[in-house]
Design a protein around this motif. Structure first.
Motif, mmCIF file in Angstrom:
data_model
loop_
_atom_site.group_PDB
_atom_site.id
_atom_site.type_symbol
_atom_site.label_atom_id
_atom_site.label_comp_id
_atom_site.label_asym_id
_atom_site.label_seq_id
_atom_site.Cartn_x
_atom_site.Cartn_y
_atom_site.Cartn_z
ATOM 1 N N VAL A 185 17.886 70.662 70.191
ATOM 2 C CA VAL A 185 18.684 69.556 70.719
ATOM 3 C C VAL A 185 18.654 69.473 72.245
ATOM 4 N N LEU A 186 18.193 70.543 72.915
ATOM 5 C CA LEU A 186 18.075 70.551 74.372
ATOM 6 C C LEU A 186 16.659 70.981 74.751
ATOM 7 N N PRO A 187 16.186 70.596 75.939
ATOM 8 C CA PRO A 187 14.849 71.017 76.373
ATOM 9 C C PRO A 187 14.761 72.533 76.475
ATOM 10 N N LEU A 188 13.627 73.101 76.039
ATOM 11 C CA LEU A 188 13.462 74.555 76.006
ATOM 12 C C LEU A 188 12.331 75.051 76.891
ATOM 13 N N ASP A 189 11.720 74.199 77.692
ATOM 14 C CA ASP A 189 10.595 74.637 78.508
ATOM 15 C C ASP A 189 11.065 75.675 79.521
ATOM 16 N N VAL A 190 10.578 76.900 79.378
ATOM 17 C CA VAL A 190 11.067 77.994 80.210
ATOM 18 C C VAL A 190 10.655 77.833 81.671
ATOM 19 N N GLU A 256 11.712 69.803 67.693
ATOM 20 C CA GLU A 256 11.343 69.374 69.038
ATOM 21 C C GLU A 256 10.749 67.969 69.007
ATOM 22 N N GLY A 257 9.974 67.663 67.980
ATOM 23 C CA GLY A 257 9.409 66.322 67.868
ATOM 24 C C GLY A 257 10.472 65.267 67.631
ATOM 25 N N GLU A 258 11.524 65.619 66.927
ATOM 26 C CA GLU A 258 12.593 64.671 66.610
ATOM 27 C C GLU A 258 13.648 64.576 67.712
ATOM 28 N N ARG A 259 13.685 65.555 68.596
ATOM 29 C CA ARG A 259 14.762 65.676 69.579
ATOM 30 C C ARG A 259 14.979 64.431 70.436
ATOM 31 N N PRO A 260 13.931 63.747 70.932
ATOM 32 C CA PRO A 260 14.179 62.604 71.812
ATOM 33 C C PRO A 260 15.036 61.505 71.188
ATOM 34 N N THR A 261 14.977 61.348 69.880
ATOM 35 C CA THR A 261 15.812 60.341 69.223
ATOM 36 C C THR A 261 17.006 60.973 68.516
ATOM 37 N N ALA A 262 16.838 62.170 67.962
ATOM 38 C CA ALA A 262 17.908 62.800 67.187
ATOM 39 C C ALA A 262 19.076 63.230 68.062
ATOM 40 N N ALA A 263 18.795 63.798 69.239
ATOM 41 C CA ALA A 263 19.869 64.298 70.093
ATOM 42 C C ALA A 263 20.775 63.171 70.596
#
Length: 385
Positions: A185-190, A256-263
Motif C-alpha cells: 500500500v506504500l512505496p517500498l523502493d529502498v 505492487e502492481g495494484e497499488r497505484p489504484t488500490a491504495a
C-alpha cells in the motif's frame, strides 16, 4: 461476515496458491541439492528473490527469505547490532521508537539483557509520529542500529522514513524499518526510502503465514541468528521454504502492481468510514495521524466503555475486527502504542481497530458503521433513535 482485520492477516490469493503449487508437488526438491529436482527448486527460489528485489529496488543478493516479519525484524535488529559492535566496540546502544512492533522492541530488550546493549526509546507525538529532531537527539557515535517502523500496525500512522534515515546516516548509524504493514500500500523502493534494512511479511499481502523477507544493503554487515549449512548466503541457515518464497514474491508483485489504484481507493473508503463512525458514535476517539495514515487503517478508542464488549457485539453482528496488535498474545495490558501517544491506560484498553482488505466495499463499511453504532448502544445503553 464482513472481515475488517487485514492488519492481522489476509486470505491467500488464488494466484499465489497457483504459483506455489508446483513447488509443493512436482518441483519439491531441496534447492541445495545438485540434481534436476534440486536445480528446479533453486531456479524457483532465485526467481522469487529477483521478483522481491525488483519491488524493493535492490539487488537479489540483498534479499534474505525468513519465516515471517518477526524473524526478519529480529535478524535486522540483532544481526546488525551484533555485527556493528564486533567491528566497533563503542557501538553499544540501540535506538527504537516507542511505537515499534514487539518483534523490534523485544529484540532490542533481548540485546540489552543478554549482550549488555543500552536501549534508547525515541518518543512520538500525539499522533504517533517520530520527528527527525527526536531521533537526532538519541543517535550518536555509540549507536549500533536505529529502527523505526514505516507504518504502525495499531493506529496506522506513517513515519517520515526518508527523513529519519537521513538523520541516522548523518550519525553514521545503520537504519532499519519494519515495513510489514506498509507493503502493498506504500512505496517500498529502498533507494528512495534511504534505508539500510527493511522487513516484510507474506501473510499481510495474500501469501500464506510463515514466510517473510529482509532486505539488508550489501554494505551493511549482519551477524546470523541461525547457524548451519550457510543457506541464504550465510545470513539464515536452514533449507529454504521454496513454495513460501514463491508465494511471497507473487503476492508482493501483484500488490505492487495494484497499488497505484488500490491504495487511493482504500484511503477514500477509509475516510468515509471514519466520518460515518464519528457521526454515529460521537464519543469515539480516532487514534493515530489523520493525514499520515495507512490507506486502510481506522482505529478508535471508546472512553469509559469496554472495548472487548464492543468487539464481541460487533462479531455477533457479523463484523470481524480487532482490539489492536494481533501479536500481543494473551496480554491484558494497555497498548504500549496508545500509551506512547499520551492516551491514559483506561482509555487505551478500549481500542477497536478496523483494517480494510482490498476487497472491501462502501456497502460493507456502511454496514460496519451501523453495526458499531448498535454495538455501542448495546454496551452503554445509549440508543440514539
Amino acid at each position: 461476515m464482513i472481515y475488517l482485520d487485514a492488519a492481522g492477516t489476509t486470505p491467500v490469493r488464488r494466484e499465489v496458491l497457483e504459483a506455489m503449487w508446483p513447488y509443493l508437488t512436482g518441483d519439491f526438491g531441496n534447492p541445495s541439492s545438485h540434481h534436476e529436482l534440486g536445480e528446479r527448486a533453486r531456479a524457483g527460489l532465485e526467481a522469487a528473490r529477483a521478483d522481491v528485489a525488483r519491488v524493493l529496488g535492490c539487488r537479489p543478493g540483498e534479499v534474505t527469505f525468513t519465516s515471517g516479519g518477526t524473524e526478519a525484524d529480529n535478524l535486522a535488529v540483532k544481526g546488525i547490532a551484533l555485527a556493528r559492535r564486533a567491528a566497533d566496540p563503542r557501538r553499544t546502544r540501540i535506538a527504537v521508537s516507542a511505537v515499534e512492533h514487539p518483534a523490534v522492541l523485544e529484540s532490542a530488550r533481548s540485546l540489552a539483557r543478554l549482550h549488555g546493549f543500552v536501549v534508547d526509546v525515541v518518543p512520538v507525538d500525539g499522533t504517533g509520529r517520530v520527528s527527525p529532531e527526536a531521533l537526532a537527539a538519541v543517535v550518536g557515535p555509540d549507536t549500533a542500529v536505529a529502527s523505526v517502523m514505516y507504518a504502525n500496525n495499531e493506529v496506522g500512522t506513517i513515519q517520515p522514513i526518508a527523513e529519519l534515515a537521513a538523520v541516522a546516516h548523518a550519525a553514521k548509524v545503520p537504519f532499519h524499518t519494519d515495513a510489514v504493514q506498509a507493503a502493498g500500500v506504500l512505496p517500498l523502493d529502498v533507494r528512495d526510502l534511504g534505508v539500510d534494512a527493511l522487513s516484510i511479511s507474506g501473510h499481510k499481502l495474500g501469501a500464506p503465514k510463515g514466510v517473510g523477507a529482509l532486505y539488508v544493503a550489501g554494505r551493511v554487515s549482519i551477524e546470523p541468528l541461525v547457524d548451519g549449512g550457510g543457506q541464504e548466503r550465510g545470513a539464515r541457515s536452514g533449507t529454504e521454504n521454496v513454495a513460501g518464497a514463491v508465494a511471497l514474491a507473487t503476492a508482493l508483485r501483484l500488490a505492487e502492481g495494484e497499488r497505484p489504484t488500490a491504495a487511493p481507493r482504500l484511503a477514500e473508503l477509509r475516510r468515509g468510514f471514519v466520518q460515518r463512525v464519528l457521526e454515529l458514535v460521537p464519543e469515539a476517539l480516532l487514534t493515530g495521524d489523520d493525514v499520515h495514515r495507512l490507506p486502510g487503517s481506522a482505529s478508535f478508542c471508546f472512553p469509559r466503555v469496554s472495548g472487548e464488549s464492543i468487539l464481541l457485539e460487533l462479531e455477533r453482528r457479523g463484523i470481524i475486527c480487532s482490539s489492536g496488535s494481533a501479536c500481543a498474545a494473551g496480554s491484558s495490558d494497555p497498548s504500549h502504542v496508545l500509551l506512547a501517544l499520551g492516551i491514559d491506560p483506561e482509555t487505551a484498553q478500549t481500542a477497536v481497530r478496523f483494517t480494510l482488505p482490498a476487497t472491501v466495499t462502501a456497502g460493507d463499511l456502511d454496514e460496519a458503521a451501523r453495526a458499531l453504532e448498535g454495538a455501542y448502544a448495546a454496551v452503554t445503553g445509549i440508543a440514539r433513535r
